[in-house]
Enzyme design. Sequence first.
Site, PDB file in Angstrom:
ATOM      1  N   HIS A   8      16.643   5.069   6.016  1.00 38.29           N
ATOM      2  CA  HIS A   8      17.657   4.076   5.644  1.00 38.29           C
ATOM      3  C   HIS A   8      18.990   4.731   5.262  1.00 38.29           C
ATOM      4  O   HIS A   8      19.144   5.938   5.383  1.00 38.29           O
ATOM      5  CB  HIS A   8      17.094   3.180   4.545  1.00 38.29           C
ATOM      6  CG  HIS A   8      16.066   2.219   5.085  1.00 38.29           C
ATOM      7  ND1 HIS A   8      16.002   0.899   4.720  1.00 38.29           N
ATOM      8  CD2 HIS A   8      15.082   2.394   6.002  1.00 38.29           C
ATOM      9  CE1 HIS A   8      15.014   0.305   5.374  1.00 38.29           C
ATOM     10  NE2 HIS A   8      14.442   1.191   6.148  1.00 38.29           N
ATOM     11  N   ARG A  39       5.418   1.563  -9.448  1.00 34.44           N
ATOM     12  CA  ARG A  39       6.400   2.513  -9.984  1.00 34.44           C
ATOM     13  C   ARG A  39       6.787   3.585  -8.973  1.00 34.44           C
ATOM     14  O   ARG A  39       5.935   4.090  -8.239  1.00 34.44           O
ATOM     15  CB  ARG A  39       5.820   3.238 -11.207  1.00 34.44           C
ATOM     16  CG  ARG A  39       5.768   2.416 -12.439  1.00 34.44           C
ATOM     17  CD  ARG A  39       5.119   3.186 -13.561  1.00 34.44           C
ATOM     18  NE  ARG A  39       3.767   3.621 -13.210  1.00 34.44           N
ATOM     19  CZ  ARG A  39       2.846   3.959 -14.097  1.00 34.44           C
ATOM     20  NH1 ARG A  39       3.126   3.943 -15.378  1.00 34.44           N
ATOM     21  NH2 ARG A  39       1.648   4.330 -13.710  1.00 34.44           N
ATOM     22  N   THR A  73       6.343  11.680 -13.567  1.00 40.65           N
ATOM     23  CA  THR A  73       6.138  10.225 -13.545  1.00 40.65           C
ATOM     24  C   THR A  73       7.403   9.523 -14.026  1.00 40.65           C
ATOM     25  O   THR A  73       8.248  10.119 -14.703  1.00 40.65           O
ATOM     26  CB  THR A  73       4.946   9.813 -14.442  1.00 40.65           C
ATOM     27  OG1 THR A  73       5.201  10.271 -15.766  1.00 40.65           O
ATOM     28  CG2 THR A  73       3.646  10.402 -13.935  1.00 40.65           C
TER      29      THR A  73
HETATM   30  C1  PLP Z   1      14.611  -6.327   6.104  1.00 42.53           C
HETATM   31  C2  PLP Z   1      13.600  -5.356   5.562  1.00 42.53           C
HETATM   32  N1  PLP Z   1      12.864  -5.701   4.491  1.00 42.53           N
HETATM   33  C3  PLP Z   1      11.958  -4.873   3.960  1.00 42.53           C
HETATM   34  C4  PLP Z   1      11.747  -3.612   4.489  1.00 42.53           C
HETATM   35  C5  PLP Z   1      10.706  -2.732   3.879  1.00 42.53           C
HETATM   36  O1  PLP Z   1      11.232  -1.566   3.312  1.00 42.53           O
HETATM   37  P1  PLP Z   1      10.265  -0.302   3.088  1.00 42.53           P
HETATM   38  O2  PLP Z   1      10.066   0.338   4.414  1.00 42.53           O
HETATM   39  O3  PLP Z   1      11.024   0.564   2.139  1.00 42.53           O
HETATM   40  O4  PLP Z   1       8.999  -0.796   2.522  1.00 42.53           O
HETATM   41  C6  PLP Z   1      12.472  -3.208   5.609  1.00 42.53           C
HETATM   42  C7  PLP Z   1      12.240  -1.883   6.193  1.00 42.53           C
HETATM   43  O5  PLP Z   1      12.937  -1.412   7.039  1.00 42.53           O
HETATM   44  C8  PLP Z   1      13.423  -4.102   6.166  1.00 42.53           C
HETATM   45  O6  PLP Z   1      14.136  -3.772   7.250  1.00 42.53           O
END
Ligand code: PLP
Length: 433
Positions: A224, A284, A64
């Site tokens: 990402h 978290r 955690t």
């Molecule tokens: C501009 C943007 N904001 C928020 C997110 C959300 O991220 P996550 O997929 O980690 O929740 C994304 C996801 O690709 C995004 O492109």
Amino acid sequence: MTSTDDRNPADLLEIVRDSVSAYCAAAHDFGFDPDAPVVRLHEPTFGAEEINAALECMLTTHVTMGRKVKAFEREFADLFGWRHGVMNNSGSSANLLAIAGLANPAARDGLKPGDEVIVPALSWSTTVWPLIQLGLVPVIVDIDPLTLNIDPAQIERAIGPKTRGVMIVPVYGNPCDMDAITDLCRRHGLILIEDCCEALGAYYDGKPLGGFGRVGTFSFYYSHHMTTLEGGICVTDDFELAELYRILRAHGWVREVEDQQVWYDRYPHIDKRFLFVNVGYNLRPTELQGAMGSVQLPKLAGFVDTRRANAAWFARDLSRFGEFFDFQQETPKGRHSWFGFPITVRDEAPFAVTDLTASLNRAGIETRPIICGNIALQPALKDWPHRVVGDLRNGTRVMTNAFSFGNHQAIGEQARSYVTDRIGAFMRDRGLA
Ligand SMILES: Cc1ncc(COP(=O)(O)O)c(C=O)c1O
């Protein structure tokens, strides 16, 4: 119960680590195979090192959120020069936390229910949803057709008596026009929030995105620029806001704030471990995510360099089809981090974008729309208060005419040539090349 194995844990851990490395070396091959060509939108950025870091948390049962998350937060913030990083379990959670903090009664000079926040038509769903979930009103404005980013002139046009904030999205990692945006936020007293969830590793005028406003957010989702599988972070230079984020991230208690004493002194009659001072969530990350983040972070710059080199090559090689395509233009003063390679098919092109993407998909090249398209056209918004300014024609055009293919750390010369060759073949079949 006595152990039948007298080897010590450190030696066994070495065996596990070696086995993981051997497994990854034998099983992972994300390179391009000309005999079975596939170009995916993303390939894993992690391997044996990250898996071992995560496994070690499992083996030691330190799973955690703890010192590894804290260490990663420090490393991440230090690398880019922010004072505070508050890690959480996704980019969407980072956006939720960012807005929940600003909209909290405890925030200094924050947002109030009914306040408007301007967002671009080309937003991700969870850029906009937290605003609505927290009683704010998103105001959707159009984008610039070439950078694909929010158009500062449209922001200016949309500002009304209830407007209190602007939440920007550097699309695919292309920095927004930060000179214009910070200037208009200053002139109109607007809070700037940067959703950089697809823009890690991007800079404007030499300064990393995420630090131009009150808070910036990033995502470490699997696909990402770097990953902790799921994961996200809020960054800010504002100590009070960071403390509020630490409180709201975990139940509303004070266990993770930096200055705990101030709370203990105020409420000496309540058990310190179960002292709840605000209405929080549980957003978290696990310790495994922190451990993976620390291994990924030093690799980030190399990943981004590869994306930039690929993007420059794609733009050069595809310029022969420039009469049919618009390519995303890197913002002046910006250093784009190329989450993918977006292309907008011009209205006058004698083929539909879906013909091209279907042809690429048949050839093993994955494609996708750009973010959510024009978010104002998504059905989710219809029952919720929001305001649309202008006809959003550029955002709609991206939704109908644009697509992207993968541009990531695992794409090399062979894969990128394959992509542009297939686009060339599509054109030749139609007598266009
Ligand atoms: C501009 C943007 N904001 C928020 C997110 C959300 O991220 P996550 O997929 O980690 O929740 C994304 C996801 O690709 C995004 O492109």
